[in-house]
Design an enzyme around this catalytic site. Structure first.
Site, short mmCIF file in Angstrom:
data_model
loop_
_atom_site.label_atom_id
_atom_site.label_comp_id
_atom_site.label_asym_id
_atom_site.label_seq_id
_atom_site.Cartn_x
_atom_site.Cartn_y
_atom_site.Cartn_z
N ARG A 131 18.52 -42.53 -15.00
CA ARG A 131 18.61 -41.15 -15.47
C ARG A 131 19.83 -40.46 -14.88
NH1 ARG A 131 13.35 -37.54 -14.93
NH2 ARG A 131 14.06 -37.38 -12.78
N LYS A 176 19.59 -34.00 -15.99
CA LYS A 176 19.08 -33.34 -14.77
C LYS A 176 20.26 -32.75 -14.00
CE LYS A 176 15.24 -33.94 -11.61
NZ LYS A 176 14.23 -33.19 -12.37
N GLU A 228 9.46 -27.02 -22.69
CA GLU A 228 9.00 -27.41 -21.35
C GLU A 228 8.27 -26.27 -20.66
OE1 GLU A 228 10.92 -30.37 -18.80
OE2 GLU A 228 12.77 -29.77 -19.78
C1 PLP Z 1 13.01 -33.28 -12.96
C2 PLP Z 1 12.52 -32.55 -14.14
C3 PLP Z 1 11.28 -32.85 -14.76
C4 PLP Z 1 10.32 -33.88 -14.20
O1 PLP Z 1 10.82 -35.17 -14.20
P1 PLP Z 1 10.13 -36.27 -13.29
O2 PLP Z 1 11.01 -37.46 -13.46
O3 PLP Z 1 8.77 -36.49 -13.82
O4 PLP Z 1 10.11 -35.74 -11.90
C5 PLP Z 1 10.94 -32.16 -15.90
N1 PLP Z 1 11.73 -31.20 -16.42
C6 PLP Z 1 12.91 -30.87 -15.86
C7 PLP Z 1 13.73 -29.82 -16.47
C8 PLP Z 1 13.35 -31.53 -14.70
O5 PLP Z 1 14.51 -31.19 -14.15
#
Ligand code: PLP
Length: 339
Positions: A80, A183, A219
């Protein structure tokens, strides 16, 4: 290292002994370096500071009953982060280097991995950013990759609890063809005002709808959404959602439990049809949703009347945690045992 009160840990920065760093310059990554300093010296014109050329990851290591330390889905986080580099034109951290740095950070700070009984864990934070100077808007030619760790408490102190979310159409987290699927720090900067507003109103966070039409669920704060109804696990599919590794894992477990998994557009009105709903991510695994108030339309979607999570949320939560702590076999190759 001072004595840590494992039972009273929250989610906040705590200095561990070492952090791991690696620098990219002249087109190549250097060697991993071990540092005990929490600070770094950087150029005042680094692209990370001016143009947000940055990405990060979050994963956890757990100490099992057997005393072994297990890291959950490290490779998925490495991949990722590579994806985030595609989205921000940063140098990619090779998967093997990412894994080596994470393992090194965990091993060197082994004393900070909380004991099994505490329910706490070690949070691992890899971060990558443009460190080279640039004043025109261009990608940097130098990058810094850092991995540091901190012990964090169990997310649910008083047991597995539900929280309320709020829909407010005046805020977007990310655009349909924008950066939401990466991210990157900028997405978090963009969510701070909305987050604060929701907290002031007594909510856990904003429940975001798609930015274009405000018709579909995106989200819940910085977590993915899922809803449960008649033996189906439903989670939104959207170009502005961050692909959560927790959600990906829950979808697999849900299927194994005999649920049907649907990943598709989820219209906001469909909320009224779910028996259970949850937010998911590394921090909490599942944060069950008590209710979602539509602030603009004065509607409440209620999933729990007594503050207790539903049975499927409960089951999924315990199943995933059991794999993370090594109480159940890791049949998917999700866990790396730290030797
Ligand atoms: C990090 C994150 C998540 C959760 O991802 P995981 O890999 O399950 O920790 C969900 N939404 C956003 C916007 C994120 O930055």
């Amino acid at each position: 290292m001072e004595n840590i009160d494992w039972s009273n840990l929250g989610f906040g920065y705590m200095k561990a002994d070492y952090n791991i760093r690696c620098k990219f310059s002249n087109g190549a990554w250097g060697e991993l370096e071990v540092h005990d300093n929490e600070y770094l010296s950087m150029h005042i014109s680094a692209t990370a500071l001016h143009y947000g050329q940055e990405s990060f990851e979050g994963l956890k290591a757990f100490r099992g009953k057997d005393g072994k330390i297990r890291i959950f889905r490290m490779k998925d986080n490495a991949l990722r982060m590579q994806d985030s580099s595609v989205g921000t034109l940063m140098a990619k951290v090779p998967v093997e280097m990412f894994e080596e740095a994470v393992l090194k950070a965990v091993k060197l700070n082994e004393h900070y991995v909380p004991p099994y009984e505490s329910g706490a864990s070690l949070y691992i934070r890899p971060v990558l950013f443009g460190s080279g100077p640039q004043i025109g808007v261009r990608p940097a030619t130098e990058y810094m990759f850092i991995v540091f760790v901190l012990p964090v408490g169990p997310y649910f102190k008083g047991g597995f609890q539900t929280t309320p979310f709020v829909i407010m159409r005046e805020y977007d987290r990310s655009a349909p063809l924008g950066m939401g699927k990466y991210k990157v720090g900028g997405n978090y900067a963009a969510s701070l005002v909305a987050g604060q507003r929701s907290h002031e109103l007594g909510y856990s966070n904003i429940f975001y709808l798609d930015a274009r039409e405000k018709k579909y669920i995106d989200e819940c704060g910085a977590a993915n959404f899922f809803g449960i109804k008649s033996n189906t696990y439903v989670t939104p599919k959207s170009s502005s959602i961050l692909p959560s590794i927790t959600n990906k894992s829950l979808m697999v477990l849900a299927e194994e439990m005999g649920l049907t998994v649907e990943r598709r557009d989820v219209p906001v009105e469909e909320l009224s049809t779910f028996d259970e709903a949850g937010a998911c991510g590394t921090a909490a695994v599942i944060s069950p949703i008590e209710r979602i108030d539509d602030y603009d339309k004065n509607i409440s979607y209620i999933f729990s009347k007594d503050g207790k999570p539903g049975p499927i949320c409960e089951k999924l939560y315990h199943k995933l945690q059991a794999i993370q702590y090594g109480n159940e076999p890791d049949t998917h190759g999700w866990v790396t045992i730290v030797e």
